[in-house]
Design an enzyme around this catalytic site. Structure first.
Site, PDB file in Angstrom:
ATOM      1  CB  SER A   1       2.750   2.267   6.142  1.00 27.45           C
ATOM      2  OG  SER A   1       1.490   2.435   6.721  1.00 27.45           O
ATOM      3  N   GLY A   2       5.007  -0.053   6.151  1.00 25.39           N
ATOM      4  CA  GLY A   2       6.089  -0.634   5.356  1.00 25.39           C
ATOM      5  C   GLY A   2       7.335  -0.965   6.137  1.00 25.39           C
TER       6      GLY A   2
ATOM      7  N   GLY B   1       2.482   6.632   8.892  1.00 21.85           N
ATOM      8  CA  GLY B   1       3.848   6.990   8.516  1.00 21.85           C
ATOM      9  C   GLY B   1       4.835   5.880   8.822  1.00 21.85           C
TER      10      GLY B   1
ATOM     11  CG  HIS C   1      -0.417   0.396   2.500  1.00 17.90           C
ATOM     12  ND1 HIS C   1      -0.038  -0.513   3.470  1.00 17.90           N
ATOM     13  CD2 HIS C   1      -0.161   1.622   3.030  1.00 17.90           C
ATOM     14  CE1 HIS C   1       0.399   0.138   4.536  1.00 17.90           C
ATOM     15  NE2 HIS C   1       0.355   1.430   4.290  1.00 17.90           N
TER      16      HIS C   1
ATOM     17  CG  ASP D   1      -0.030  -3.873   2.851  1.00 15.88           C
ATOM     18  OD1 ASP D   1       0.523  -3.423   1.827  1.00 15.88           O
ATOM     19  OD2 ASP D   1      -0.341  -3.162   3.839  1.00 15.88           O
TER      20      ASP D   1
END
Length: 262
Positions: A209-210, A207, A68, A115
């Site tokens: 994320s990942g 923020g 995402h 994801d």
């Protein structure tokens, strides 16, 4: 020949991974705190026109992140980053050459899973005392309830709050699937290809994320067991809504295949 290459790649990745030169401060933190600089040497800042997400260096020229996070055409990664507002010297900025999003990812359904994305860098990072890859877990490995892991990133310090300028870390104990998937927790949104961790006062936030869920193995090495995926829409610290991560161990075959072919 191809099989040999895959095995060599795996051995190389594992042998020099997950051992930071600067030991992270792993005292028990209630909410989160600034990380010791360079103690998570695989942490990446993923940036397009501005910093958008986190990521994890898993080989000198490969970064693991969330699907995402990939919404622009051009990205760079910044390694050995600590204070976003300062040029501190050891940073390495490398453009992303190719992006591989898991084929089953559906950007209209984050809770459907998958994801996860891989980024091939234009050139290999220079590994040193401040830049090193994290280890990948074994395919299918699971984490015990309450296993201590750490989320790291430059996300918001709390829901609606400012983004962190320095790298933050927070202790997030794992919430096993049988608990996380209860009806009054995440219910059917929690899949077996996900890892839940934290909850109450501790969570990732927008923020982050990942970025990685960092868990220390019995061998003393740090493994990227999760990729930060989503939190509750009502807020990052909603009770019984722990942070949800993509379970990296569920995707080892896809990761290995993608890296071997490209």
């Amino acid at each position: 020949m191809e099989l040999t290459f895959v095995l060599l790649l795996f051995v190389t990745t594992v042998s020099g991974c997950g051992l930071p030169s600067y030991q992270p401060n792993t005292g028990r933190v209630v909410n989160g705190e600034e990380a010791r600089p360079y103690s998570w040497p695989w942490q990446v800042s993923l940036e397009s026109f501005f910093p958008t997400c986190g990521g994890t260096l898993i080989a000198p020229d490969w970064v693991l992140t969330a699907a995402h996070c990939i919404i622009f055409h051009t990205y760079r990664v910044v390694l050995a980053e600590h204070d976003m507002n300062k040029e501190e010297g050891p940073e390495q900025s490398i453009m992303v050459d190719k992006m591989f999003i898991h084929p089953k990812w559906n950007d209209n359904c984050v809770s459907c899973g998958y994801d996860i994305a891989l980024l091939k860098l234009q050139k290999s990072a220079v590994t040193n005392d401040k830049v090193q890859p994290a280890c990948l877990p074994q395919h299918g490995a699971t984490l015990a309830h309450n296993y201590p892991c750490y989320v790291t990133g430059w996300g918001r310090l709390y829901s609606g709050g400012p983004r962190a300028t320095t790298l933050q870390q927070a202790l997030l104990p794992v919430v096993e699937h049988s608990v996380c998937s209860k009806n009054d927790w995440w219910g059917s949104s929690a899949k077996t290809t996900m890892v839940c961790a934290g909850g109450e006062s501790k969570s990732a936030c927008h923020g982050d994320s990942g970025g990685p869920l960092n868990c220390k193995g019995r061998d003393g090495r740090w493994y990227v067991e999760g990729v930060t995926s989503f939190v509750d829409g009502r807020g990052c610290n909603t009770p019984r809504r722990p942070t949800v991560f993509t379970h990296v161990a569920s995707f080892i075959p896809w990761i290995s295949e993608t890296m071997a072919r490209n």
